[in-house]
Each structure stands twice: as C-alpha cells, then as structure tokens.
Design an enzyme around this catalytic site. Sequence first.
Site, short mmCIF file in Angstrom:
data_model
loop_
_atom_site.label_atom_id
_atom_site.label_comp_id
_atom_site.label_asym_id
_atom_site.label_seq_id
_atom_site.Cartn_x
_atom_site.Cartn_y
_atom_site.Cartn_z
N PHE A 128 34.36 12.27 15.34
CA PHE A 128 34.22 13.59 15.96
C PHE A 128 35.49 14.39 15.69
O PHE A 128 36.59 13.94 16.00
CB PHE A 128 33.99 13.49 17.48
CG PHE A 128 33.80 14.86 18.09
CD1 PHE A 128 32.58 15.52 17.96
CD2 PHE A 128 34.82 15.51 18.76
CE1 PHE A 128 32.40 16.80 18.48
CE2 PHE A 128 34.65 16.78 19.29
CZ PHE A 128 33.43 17.43 19.16
N ASP A 215 43.55 12.43 12.91
CA ASP A 215 43.17 13.25 14.06
C ASP A 215 43.57 12.47 15.31
O ASP A 215 42.88 11.54 15.72
CB ASP A 215 41.66 13.51 14.00
CG ASP A 215 41.15 14.28 15.21
OD1 ASP A 215 41.84 14.31 16.23
OD2 ASP A 215 40.03 14.82 15.12
N LYS A 244 44.50 18.64 23.18
CA LYS A 244 44.24 17.98 24.47
C LYS A 244 45.48 17.85 25.37
O LYS A 244 45.82 18.78 26.09
CB LYS A 244 43.57 16.64 24.23
CG LYS A 244 42.11 16.81 23.75
CD LYS A 244 41.33 15.54 23.90
CE LYS A 244 39.91 15.61 23.37
NZ LYS A 244 38.96 16.19 24.31
N1 PLP Z 1 39.07 15.67 17.50
C1 PLP Z 1 38.90 14.70 18.41
C2 PLP Z 1 39.23 13.29 18.04
C3 PLP Z 1 38.41 15.01 19.69
O1 PLP Z 1 38.23 14.01 20.57
C4 PLP Z 1 38.11 16.34 19.99
C5 PLP Z 1 37.55 16.70 21.31
O2 PLP Z 1 36.97 15.90 22.01
C6 PLP Z 1 38.31 17.33 19.01
C7 PLP Z 1 38.79 16.95 17.79
C8 PLP Z 1 37.99 18.78 19.30
O3 PLP Z 1 38.92 19.31 20.18
P1 PLP Z 1 38.60 20.70 20.93
O4 PLP Z 1 37.46 20.45 21.85
O5 PLP Z 1 39.89 21.01 21.65
O6 PLP Z 1 38.30 21.70 19.87
#
Ligand code: PLP
Length: 393
Positions: A128, A215, A244
Amino acid sequence: MCDFLMASYKQLPVAFESGAGAWLTDQGGARYLDAVSGIAVCGLGHAHPALKQAISSQAGQLLHTSNLYRIPLQEQLAARLVALAGMDRAFFCNSGAEANEAAIKIARLHARNKNVREPVIIVAEGSFHGRTLATLSATGNAKIQAGFEPLVPGFLQVPYNNTAAIGEALVNSRDVVAVMLEPIQGEGGIIIPDEGYLGGVRQLCTAHGALLILDEIQTGLCRTGRWFACQHEGVSPDVMTLAKALGNGVPIGACLARGEAAGLIQPGSHGSTFGGNPLASRAALAVLEVMEAQHLDKRAEQLGRSMLEGFQAGLGDVAGVVSVRGRGLMLGIQLDRDCGDLVNMALAERVLINVTADRVVRLLPPLIISDDEAGQIVATVCRIVRKFLQGDS
Ligand code: PLP
C-alpha cells in the site's frame, strides 16, 4: 452518516472530543484506550505537552510563508531527519501519498539520466503506497485500484519477500529504474519479510543501478523498535518516505534521498504550497526531540516484545488463530476468517483496535503507553478474539 460528506469512509459510531496520552474521551465522557494511534500517527499519544507547547507557540508566531522564502525550521528539520536516517536531503509535503509521489518522480528523473524512456518501478503484491493516481497504481491491491483505470503506467508487481523475482525482473529489463517496498507491509496485514530480504534487494539495486525506495510511512519513526525499520537489517535505501508519525497529527510528509537521488529535484521540478511550513516543521521537530529524549525506539522494542509474548501466550494455540507476529509496536494477529466485527467488540470494551486485510487484527498503540496500558490491550484483545472465535466457529 453525514449527508454533507462524500462517503469515503465506513466510520464507527463514535466521535472523540479530547485525548490524553493513550486515552481518548468521547462526546458522552467515556474513555477508550487507543491501540491504533490514528493509524500509526500519534506515536506520542494525544495532547502531548511538548507538542502542545511547540504548536501553540508557533501559532502565535508564524504559521506559513510558502516555499518562496527560506524556512529555518524546515532547514533544521531536514538536517535532523537526514542525520537520523543516514540520508542527504529532504523534500517536505503534507501526506504519505505525496511523499511517495515525490519518490516516484525522483525515480522518473533517474530514468531520464539513464536514458530510459519507458521506466519501470518494481513494486510488491500486497503493498500500500497511497490513494493518489500514481501511488494507487504503485499499490499491489486490485481493490484499491478498481474504478480508477487507466492506471499510471510503469509499475511492475512482483511477490513480496521474494528476492529472486526482483532479480529476474532486473535482469530481464533494463527499463527497471527503481524498486519500491515497505520494509514491513502494514495495510497488507503486518507482513514481515524474511531476514536478508531487504539486504538482498539492496544488493540487486546497487548491481543494476536501480534506486531502492523504502516506504517507511507506517514503519518509520520508532514504530518497529528502530528509528526506521530498514535499520533492523542495516540497509540504507536511496530514497525513504515518511509521514504519519512525523507530525503526530499535524499533517507533514517527507521524501528523503541520498547520493545521486538527492540531487535530481531541481527548481521547477517539484513543489508544495504547504510542504514543510513553519507550523508543521516546528511540530515535527518537537516530535523528534521527544522521541530522541525518551528513546522511544528502545521503548517500542521492549514493549513490543512483551506484548507479542502476551499475545503468543494468550492466543498462540487457540484454534482459528493463524499467526501472532509483530516488530516493536506494530503487531498483527491473523485469524483464519474475516474478523472486522472485532473492531466493534473492542469498541464495546472501550479499546480501539483495527482490522486490516480482512483477517488481521492490527495494533499500533502510541509509543508512550505504560506497561499497564499495554497489558490492558493484550488482555482485552485476547479475551475478545477468543470470544469471537468461539461464537463464530
Ligand atoms: N504508505 C504506507 C506504507 C501507508 O501505510 C500509508 C497510509 O496508510 C500511505 C503510504 C499513505 O499515506 P497517506 O494516507 O498519508 O497519504
């Protein structure tokens, strides 16, 4: 349900009015123990005094100027973050998806430098990376992509935790310019790859001149018992994305890069009106200061280990529990059936939990919880999981 909101979210029937530490209080005054932290955001819990002081004093001084001007707080934050992560430079934005957009754009610029016209970024099944068009195209989950076709081209999905699949893709195509992975898949169900996976991918990327993009939006900032999850394996990516927990609730994201990747963004190639503004930067600096002063990486490691032991003892041999796993305070309990109802059962017991990938109870408590609060989470979750499995089987 509110008629004036687009129906993006299935929400629980509760609204919180205030918080303190690991506790949230609803409109009726009932208190809930938070084992979600706003999805890995509130590492310092709620209403942390240091953050309250930093944000309120900054609000009285200067909120925003735009990136047309130098922002000393943003410069301080960049210096602090790159030192912690072993990177060279930072770009600031406002969310995780935006941080990943920046990383994807860096990979495309890297492709230009290599004269690759149709660049490919390898991504993992079950991943994700966000909800913008490019980041959902990078996401290895068909449900997230459905309805938004045509997707952004240039992403090749391979199985997670499989170095050979990445090696094969790199050998077969010189268009591969980057590999983008979560060090532990969060939304995908707390999937922890085997030891050596990230190191193996690092070696492959180096050998083929591909960027390794990690990520760390969910795993970063002490969550897994290290500042960044890649540090468990001593792996250093070329690009790392964060969001986050960085602002503990004040929206801020960051894309960090090192080496060649750190020099690819030039004036005019990327930007953000709000990114790294004085308020967000001040909040993030305060967050990092507390994390460092209180050694929250070590605390997450120690507490995570004892919670995991508690779950293993309480649920390890219960029929219907497939696996209990975690690293630091990123914990997952996988059942053999869909278990979204557990969220409501926990809510009734005044504990906030999350279920992801349909069958995995995901716990992401604040890093500042006490031993006693951690024990309460373990006891409640064990009790309701057992009850759920008995009632359901
Ligand atoms: N990447 C990862 C691993 C995530 O867990 C998330 C959100 O849950 C995101 C990207 C996306 O972040 P945002 O919701 O702040 O755009």
